[in-house]
Design a protein around this motif. Structure first.
Motif, PDB file in Angstrom:
ATOM      1  N   ASN A  23      30.395 -57.223  -5.850  1.00  0.00           N
ATOM      2  CA  ASN A  23      30.226 -55.805  -6.148  1.00  0.00           C
ATOM      3  C   ASN A  23      28.772 -55.460  -6.469  1.00  0.00           C
ATOM      4  O   ASN A  23      28.279 -54.403  -6.059  1.00  0.00           O
ATOM      5  N   THR A  24      28.112 -56.352  -7.172  1.00  0.00           N
ATOM      6  CA  THR A  24      26.696 -56.121  -7.479  1.00  0.00           C
ATOM      7  C   THR A  24      25.863 -56.061  -6.197  1.00  0.00           C
ATOM      8  O   THR A  24      24.963 -55.223  -6.053  1.00  0.00           O
ATOM      9  N   ALA A  25      26.195 -56.940  -5.248  1.00  0.00           N
ATOM     10  CA  ALA A  25      25.471 -56.959  -3.976  1.00  0.00           C
ATOM     11  C   ALA A  25      25.631 -55.634  -3.235  1.00  0.00           C
ATOM     12  O   ALA A  25      24.679 -55.121  -2.634  1.00  0.00           O
ATOM     13  N   TYR A  26      26.828 -55.043  -3.296  1.00  0.00           N
ATOM     14  CA  TYR A  26      27.034 -53.733  -2.671  1.00  0.00           C
ATOM     15  C   TYR A  26      26.357 -52.631  -3.467  1.00  0.00           C
ATOM     16  O   TYR A  26      25.721 -51.726  -2.894  1.00  0.00           O
ATOM     17  N   ASP A  27      26.453 -52.713  -4.801  1.00  0.00           N
ATOM     18  CA  ASP A  27      25.849 -51.674  -5.642  1.00  0.00           C
ATOM     19  C   ASP A  27      24.323 -51.635  -5.475  1.00  0.00           C
ATOM     20  O   ASP A  27      23.716 -50.553  -5.492  1.00  0.00           O
ATOM     21  N   LYS A  28      23.714 -52.805  -5.304  1.00  0.00           N
ATOM     22  CA  LYS A  28      22.257 -52.892  -5.165  1.00  0.00           C
ATOM     23  C   LYS A  28      21.782 -52.634  -3.736  1.00  0.00           C
ATOM     24  O   LYS A  28      20.581 -52.545  -3.487  1.00  0.00           O
ATOM     25  N   GLY A  29      22.738 -52.543  -2.812  1.00  0.00           N
ATOM     26  CA  GLY A  29      22.354 -52.327  -1.423  1.00  0.00           C
ATOM     27  C   GLY A  29      22.006 -53.588  -0.674  1.00  0.00           C
ATOM     28  O   GLY A  29      21.481 -53.526   0.445  1.00  0.00           O
ATOM     29  N   TRP A  30      22.287 -54.756  -1.263  1.00  0.00           N
ATOM     30  CA  TRP A  30      22.005 -56.016  -0.564  1.00  0.00           C
ATOM     31  C   TRP A  30      22.994 -56.221   0.580  1.00  0.00           C
ATOM     32  O   TRP A  30      22.654 -56.831   1.590  1.00  0.00           O
ATOM     33  N   PHE A  31      24.221 -55.746   0.401  1.00  0.00           N
ATOM     34  CA  PHE A  31      25.197 -55.714   1.481  1.00  0.00           C
ATOM     35  C   PHE A  31      25.293 -54.271   1.966  1.00  0.00           C
ATOM     36  O   PHE A  31      25.299 -53.342   1.161  1.00  0.00           O
ATOM     37  N   GLY A  32      25.387 -54.091   3.265  1.00  0.00           N
ATOM     38  CA  GLY A  32      25.465 -52.743   3.819  1.00  0.00           C
ATOM     39  C   GLY A  32      26.830 -52.107   3.597  1.00  0.00           C
ATOM     40  O   GLY A  32      27.857 -52.792   3.581  1.00  0.00           O
ATOM     41  N   SER A  33      26.825 -50.787   3.412  1.00  0.00           N
ATOM     42  CA  SER A  33      28.066 -50.035   3.241  1.00  0.00           C
ATOM     43  C   SER A  33      27.968 -48.786   4.107  1.00  0.00           C
ATOM     44  O   SER A  33      27.070 -47.962   3.922  1.00  0.00           O
ATOM     45  N   ARG A  34      28.891 -48.635   5.040  1.00  0.00           N
ATOM     46  CA  ARG A  34      28.796 -47.609   6.076  1.00  0.00           C
ATOM     47  C   ARG A  34      29.414 -46.282   5.636  1.00  0.00           C
ATOM     48  O   ARG A  34      30.529 -46.241   5.125  1.00  0.00           O
ATOM     49  N   LYS A  35      28.680 -45.188   5.826  1.00  0.00           N
ATOM     50  CA  LYS A  35      29.203 -43.840   5.606  1.00  0.00           C
ATOM     51  C   LYS A  35      29.438 -43.174   6.963  1.00  0.00           C
ATOM     52  O   LYS A  35      28.764 -43.501   7.944  1.00  0.00           O
ATOM     53  N   PHE A  36      30.359 -42.223   6.980  1.00  0.00           N
ATOM     54  CA  PHE A  36      30.660 -41.511   8.210  1.00  0.00           C
ATOM     55  C   PHE A  36      30.431 -40.016   8.018  1.00  0.00           C
ATOM     56  O   PHE A  36      30.310 -39.532   6.893  1.00  0.00           O
ATOM     57  N   GLN A  37      30.389 -39.290   9.122  1.00  0.00           N
ATOM     58  CA  GLN A  37      30.043 -37.872   9.096  1.00  0.00           C
ATOM     59  C   GLN A  37      31.249 -36.962   8.913  1.00  0.00           C
ATOM     60  O   GLN A  37      31.139 -35.753   9.085  1.00  0.00           O
ATOM     61  N   LEU A  38      32.385 -37.536   8.585  1.00  0.00           N
ATOM     62  CA  LEU A  38      33.565 -36.734   8.300  1.00  0.00           C
ATOM     63  C   LEU A  38      34.153 -37.235   6.978  1.00  0.00           C
ATOM     64  O   LEU A  38      33.828 -38.339   6.529  1.00  0.00           O
ATOM     65  N   PRO A  39      34.998 -36.442   6.310  1.00  0.00           N
ATOM     66  CA  PRO A  39      35.578 -36.900   5.052  1.00  0.00           C
ATOM     67  C   PRO A  39      36.475 -38.121   5.243  1.00  0.00           C
ATOM     68  O   PRO A  39      37.363 -38.115   6.109  1.00  0.00           O
ATOM     69  N   VAL A  40      36.211 -39.159   4.471  1.00  0.00           N
ATOM     70  CA  VAL A  40      36.998 -40.389   4.473  1.00  0.00           C
ATOM     71  C   VAL A  40      37.501 -40.586   3.049  1.00  0.00           C
ATOM     72  O   VAL A  40      36.723 -40.858   2.142  1.00  0.00           O
ATOM     73  N   ILE A  41      38.794 -40.409   2.860  1.00  0.00           N
ATOM     74  CA  ILE A  41      39.393 -40.469   1.531  1.00  0.00           C
ATOM     75  C   ILE A  41      40.084 -41.818   1.356  1.00  0.00           C
ATOM     76  O   ILE A  41      41.004 -42.158   2.116  1.00  0.00           O
ATOM     77  N   ALA A  42      39.652 -42.591   0.369  1.00  0.00           N
ATOM     78  CA  ALA A  42      40.240 -43.901   0.105  1.00  0.00           C
ATOM     79  C   ALA A  42      41.248 -43.800  -1.027  1.00  0.00           C
ATOM     80  O   ALA A  42      40.981 -43.197  -2.066  1.00  0.00           O
ATOM     81  N   VAL A  43      42.410 -44.392  -0.810  1.00  0.00           N
ATOM     82  CA  VAL A  43      43.434 -44.501  -1.851  1.00  0.00           C
ATOM     83  C   VAL A  43      43.603 -45.984  -2.143  1.00  0.00           C
ATOM     84  O   VAL A  43      43.890 -46.769  -1.242  1.00  0.00           O
ATOM     85  N   GLY A  44      43.393 -46.375  -3.389  1.00  0.00           N
ATOM     86  CA  GLY A  44      43.471 -47.795  -3.704  1.00  0.00           C
ATOM     87  C   GLY A  44      43.761 -48.039  -5.166  1.00  0.00           C
ATOM     88  O   GLY A  44      44.072 -47.125  -5.921  1.00  0.00           O
ATOM     89  N   ASN A  45      43.670 -49.300  -5.544  1.00  0.00           N
ATOM     90  CA  ASN A  45      43.885 -49.667  -6.943  1.00  0.00           C
ATOM     91  C   ASN A  45      43.068 -50.901  -7.276  1.00  0.00           C
ATOM     92  O   ASN A  45      42.439 -51.497  -6.392  1.00  0.00           O
TER      93      ASN A  45
END
Length: 346
Positions: A23-45
């Protein structure tokens, strides 16, 4: 902490440490995280199974019915691999029981499965470029994709703040993961909850996240006959293949159903012809008017393919389930709709 949790704690600490580094690697941007140009709603736990994600996804699909909407799931325990866009050839076996339930019940929604959520969204948009919103099912830990709205669900009966990391508890990651949520929904609440209890729960949650907290409960519908009997009875053979049937059992007992037998299978269980034959034999030992009650999630599997030939000859009923907000439902709806509209009002 009981003795078993103490024994498992070193393993939980190791697993939690690995997830924290990730999680730290994602939070710091060391791992890439893709955004899209339309609303993407995640449901999780934050925990494994049993929080009621499926009826919450269905709530969103109904709320977003005026948009061209799709769902994307992993397709847990399906027999296939890779990206699949559900069509008339889809079965619970090929795309998974929950996606098949969405496909069966929401004819205007595009349903897809893919282990790789980024590739899944890309292929979904390539196949259906007209889509306006995508709902990701069980995507809280899929950090490679960056949802535009992150909805976290936690079970009233086992809130994340009282749980432990696997294998000492059921958490997939530390409680601090709640800070990624844009809204937190406490599911499976009693219909009547005192304001003081809601304030207490919200206070516990707010130690980990400043996201708004909502409370939902289950609403069960009228029994739907799918087998050889149309009239219901109070004598019940309960059939479940879900993570936690406690709420359903409580509802049936509360409404004067007599549970004569409960066949309790694991979550996402793949029923066989032998299972149905065993049920038929068990029914012979019960009162003549006994009916089988199951969930919609189980029913879509029992009525699929070869199993349908056998289940149609049983006194089978399923009970629909929906979630409703015990309060502030309009506030939640407005938040979601304004979020989606923000992509199209520029």
């Amino acid at each position: 902490m009981d003795k078993l949790k103490q024994i498992l704690w070193p393993f939980a600490a190791l697993y939690g440490g690995i997830m924290s580094v990730r999680n730290t690697a994602y939070d710091k941007g060391w791992f890439g995280s893709r955004k899209f140009q339309l609303p993407v709603i995640a449901v999780g736990n934050l925990s494994v199974g049993g929080t009621g994600k499926t009826p919450h996804v269905e709530y969103l699909l109904r709320l977003l019915s005026t948009y061209k909407t799709a769902t994307l799931s992993r397709g847990y325990k399906r027999s296939t691999k890779g990206f699949i866009l559900a069509d008339e050839k889809a079965t619970a076996l090929t795309i998974g029981d929950e996606p098949y339930q969405y496909y069966s019940d929401f004819k205007d929604v595009r349903v897809a499965v893919s282990e790789d959520r980024v590739a899944g969204v890309e292929q979904l948009l390539q196949a259906r470029p007209e889509l306006q919103v995508i709902v990701l099912d069980d995507a809280m830990q899929h950090r490679a994709i960056q949802p535009s709205l992150n909805l976290l669900i936690t079970d009233y009966n086992r809130p994340f703040y009282d749980d432990f990391i696997l294998p000492a508890g059921l958490l997939r990651e530390s409680k601090s993961g709640a800070r990624r949520a844009d809204a937190i929904i406490v599911s499976k609440c009693p219909a009547e909850m005192p304001a003081s209890e809601k304030e207490y729960i919200a206070g516990r949650i707010q130690k980990y996240s400043q996201a708004p907290v909502y409370f939902t409960a289950f609403k069960y519908g009228q029994l739907v006959p799918t087998g050889n009997r149309k009239d219901a009875s109070r004598n019940v053979f309960l059939l479940t293949g879900i993570a936690n049937p406690k709420s359903l059992k409580h509802y049936l007992k509360q409404h004067q159903f007599n549970i004569k037998h409960h066949a309790d299978f694991p979550d996402h269980y793949a029923y066989t012809v032998q299972d149905l034959q065993n049920m038929e034999e068990k029914l012979k030992q019960l009162p003549d008017d006994t009916i089988i009650i199951t969930t919609r999630k189980d029913a879509v599997k029992l009525l699929d393919g070869e199993l349908a030939k056998y289940s149609r000859n049983l006194p089978l009923f399923y009970i629909p389930i929906e979630v409703y907000f015990t309060e502030n439902g309009n506030t939640f709806d407005t938040m979601v709709l304004q979020h989606v509209n923000s992509f199209y009002s520029k």
